[in-house]
Design an enzyme around this catalytic site. Structure first.
Site, PDB file in Angstrom:
ATOM      1  N   TYR A  94      -5.458 -13.955 -16.848  1.00 52.99           N
ATOM      2  CA  TYR A  94      -4.912 -14.721 -16.176  1.00 52.99           C
ATOM      3  C   TYR A  94      -6.477 -15.493 -15.571  1.00 52.99           C
ATOM      4  CZ  TYR A  94      -3.285 -18.514 -12.981  1.00 52.99           C
ATOM      5  OH  TYR A  94      -3.423 -19.902 -11.913  1.00 52.99           O
ATOM      6  N   LYS A 138      -9.243 -18.564 -15.808  1.00 50.71           N
ATOM      7  CA  LYS A 138      -9.712 -18.977 -14.322  1.00 50.71           C
ATOM      8  C   LYS A 138     -11.439 -18.895 -14.271  1.00 50.71           C
ATOM      9  CE  LYS A 138      -5.617 -21.445 -13.383  1.00 50.71           C
ATOM     10  NZ  LYS A 138      -6.167 -22.541 -14.339  1.00 50.71           N
TER      11      LYS A 138
END
Lengths: 459, 254
Positions: B160, B164
């Site tokens: 994640y 990002k």
């Protein structure tokens, strides 16, 4: 292609367009041929406050001739007072040419830096609307380039339907190329002005009503202090007058005219310079400056008609977020709505510098012309005030419920439905517009937001 | 079009069921907005979430477009479909995101593919498709929901955080590329946001909620800001965290 970021005079809602500067008819025509599906709009000196003269992603034809070394493109007959002038010429240039010859522009807004094309497209009005009507009523004829490049001549007699659709048509019927304007005969470049201070809103309205002898004055307007509360709520300064006779002017050349810009606003201004306190102080000073008893004096044309031009680039005073100008009209018998609107703004702590009240005369034949018999109130306010969208939407409802409407040349926020309610002849105008522009070439940010033309029509 | 008081007419939410996305819509829908498009996998869920806003603004038209955020290449068609329904896209809120909890990537490395596709690849495709459309319009704003997780990617959140980090950098570069076009990007870097996506996870320090993120976006959307942090203090915290020596960083109980 010059991609350029553009906004209206209020410096809000910037968008990017391909800017083409020209005053040549052939260049205008060939530019139309290059337009894509985002279309074209013409632009003058960019004095409309909102998005009327910008066209995001499309072409903006900038038609101004301020710095034309060839001088003004105009033919003036000082006998008849008929002026035939290119649409790109400004009222400023016209006044410089005509005032010394004893003629004045029949309608002028609060700034002389507007073009003839823009004046027609917005069907502008001035302090003499109650007597002389709006700009379109003084246009004897005009030539208009249609979206197919054809130039047609329109006048109130020759094709009145297209003529009146163009007056107040926000540039969406074509590009005005030239216009013939019936000028107003004057004896001097001075205005004889009566100034009086009025202690509250009722007094202002009473003085400006037709019973209050307002019709005896060609020009009449009141400045209203929106921050005054209690018994002096809506107090104001009323100024009315007419062009002075030569005999009243103590000058060997009564027609001498010298408009000079006084000062410029700096390029950078801190946000919030114009706030509730600074405006309150200004309003107090302005009110106190006006005589308590009626006073008559002579004023120059710039001082009386174009106070806003006293400070060059005054629109920057509101800082980076810009400002909006809110102008609406309500029927004569709805002064209650004016009060409610003033209360709403002052209740929300919205400070407006220079709120202006004017009684307007009857409407002309143009379906989208703003002025109609009633009271028009104009306020400006910083665009960044929080909750402004909600507040304006409430005020819009008050105005529309009273049978009023908003001035499109100033507008930067109303919704498509507000325009439909305010302008009952919009469908009639839209069908004329479609007849004049079957391919849907003319588009602006304003027309997109308000659905003024059918944007599903493709080029 | 955006009006003079900063209200956009056509607003599109990608990731129509995202709580943060919906909260942003709640805040930026004001008098003057005419169309809201929710682009989601689950139209019914998205529609239920928007119902409160729709009730408040009877003139507002709500549209739905279905998408599969894992199908990166399809984003081009998704944008075309939105344009077909409402015309110009004035504001696009990009909120789709995939956060997997408890997946053993050693046992199932292929599970990383959808994370990259949703958070990174698909979002890149989407943002270029939007940029192309908005450049034609001469105006537009993209609001990208990034995360502080990308500032310094930590163990346990590597997939994640890395996606990002990637999309955040991409968006900033895209914004740079779009200078002068009338189109801009607002990158939003929230800290730990308590939503359904993070339900059951341990709250990190300086956690925030969807409403706070939405308020910050509402404030920044009309300005020329490129990046906002929610809460704002995180900007300074991460300035320190990013520059900590690895030895110290690895010992932090994050």
């Amino acid at each position: 292609m010059v991609m350029q970021r553009l906004s209206g005079w209020g410096r809000t809602a910037w968008t990017v367009a391909d800017l083409v500067h020209t005053t040549e008819v052939d260049v205008v025509r060939s530019t139309l041929g290059t337009a894509g599906e985002r279309g074209v709009i013409s632009r003058g000196l960019g004095r409309s406050y909102g998005a009327a003269a910008q066209n995001a992603g499309g072409i903006v034809l900038e038609m101004t001739s301020e710095n034309d070394p060839m001088g003004i493109d105009a033919d003036f007959d000082p006998m008849s007072g008929l002026l035939t002038v290119a649409a790109s010429v400004s009222i400023d240039a016209i006044l410089r040419m005509c005032v010394p010859q004893g003629w004045f522009i029949p309608v002028t807004p609060g700034t002389r830096f507007v073009t003839v094309g823009g004046a027609i497209a917005s069907d502008i009005h001035g302090k003499n609307h109650h007597i002389d009507g709006s700009f379109g009523q003084h246009v004897r004829s005009l030539t208009l380039m249609l979206s197919n490049g054809e130039v047609v001549e329109l006048s109130p007699k020759q094709n009145p339907v297209w003529f009146w659709a163009t007056v107040g048509g926000m540039g969406l019927t074509g590009v005005v190329i030239r216009a013939t304007i019936a000028m107003l005969k004057i004896e001097s470049s001075r205005v004889e002005v009566e100034t009086v201070r009025l202690e509250n809103f009722d007094a202002v309205c009473a003085a400006m009503s037709a019973d209050g002898a307002d019709d005896d004055y060609r020009y009449s307007v009141a400045w209203v202090d929106l921050l005054a509360t209690g018994a002096s709520m809506g107090r104001g300064v009323l100024t009315r007058g007419d062009h002075a006779a030569a005999s009243k002017v103590d000058n060997k050349d009564p027609l001498a005219y010298d408009p000079r810009l006084n000062v410029s606003a700096p390029g950078w201004v801190p946000n919030g310079l114009l706030n509730k306190w600074s405006i309150k102080a200004f309003n107090e000073a302005w009110y106190r400056k006006a005589p308590a008893k009626s006073h008559i004096g002579l004023e120059s044309i710039p001082a009386f008609f174009h106070p806003l031009d006293g400070v060059n680039r005054w629109n920057r005073l509101y800082g980076k977020q810009g400002f909006i100008q809110y102008q609406f009209i309500v029927p004569l018998d709805r002064t209650d709505v004016l009060r409610k609107v003033i209360e709403k703004f002052s209740g929300a702590g919205v400070a407006s510098f220079l709120a202006v009240l004017k009684r307007m005369g009857p409407q002309n034949a143009a379906p989208m012309s703003f002025p109609t018999e009633g009271w028009t109130l104009t306020l400006d306010m910083a665009a960044g005030i929080s909750g402004l969208a909600e507040l304006l939407s409430e005020v819009d409802s008050l105005v529309l419920d009273a049978g009023g409407r908003h001035y499109l040349a100033k507008d930067s926020h109303v919704s498509a439905s507000a325009v439909r309610r305010g302008y009952p002849r919009i469908d009639e105008w839209m069908s004329i517009q479609e007849e004049m522009d079957p391919i849907g070439l003319w588009r602006s940010d304003l027309s997109r937001r308000l659905g003024l033309v059918d944007h599903r029509r493709s080029l | 079009m955006k009006n003079g008081v900063g209200v956009a007419q056509n607003v599109v939410l990608f990731g129509g069921t995202s709580e943060i996305g919906q909260a942003i819509i709640q805040k930026i829908v004001k008098p003057g907005v005419s169309h809201v498009v929710l682009v989601s996998r689950d139209i019914d869920a998205a529609d239920m979430q928007i119902s409160e806003v729709a009730e408040r603004y009877p003139d507002l038209e709500v549209h739905h477009v279905r998408f599969n955020a894992e199908d990166a290449a399809s984003m081009v068609h998704v944008v075309a479909e939105v344009v077909q329904q409402v015309g110009d896209i004035d504001v696009a809120v990009i909120a789709q995101g995939l956060l997997q909890e408890g997946v053993d990537y050693y046992a199932n490395p292929a599970a990383l593919v959808p994370v990259a596709d949703v958070n990174f690849t698909g979002t890149m495709v989407l943002m270029y498709a939007l940029a192309a459309q908005m450049r034609l319009q001469g105006y537009g704003k993209m609001v990208l929901l990034s995360s502080v997780a990308g500032e310094r990617v930590r163990k346990g959140n590597s997939a994640y955080g890395a996606t990002k980090a990637g999309i955040d950098g991409f968006a900033l570069a895209l914004d740079h590329e779009l200078v002068g076009s009338g189109v801009s990007v607002l990158v939003v870097r929230p800290g730990f946001v308590t939503t359904k996506m993070t339900k059951g996870m341990d709250k990190a320090p300086f956690s925030t909620d969807a409403d706070a993120v939405a308020s910050a976006v509402e404030k920044a959307i009309g300005t020329s800001k490129t990046v906002i942090w929610v809460p704002g203090l995180l900007q300074y915290m991460f300035l320190i965290l990013k520059n900590l020596p690895t030895v110290v960083w690895r010992r932090l109980p994050l």
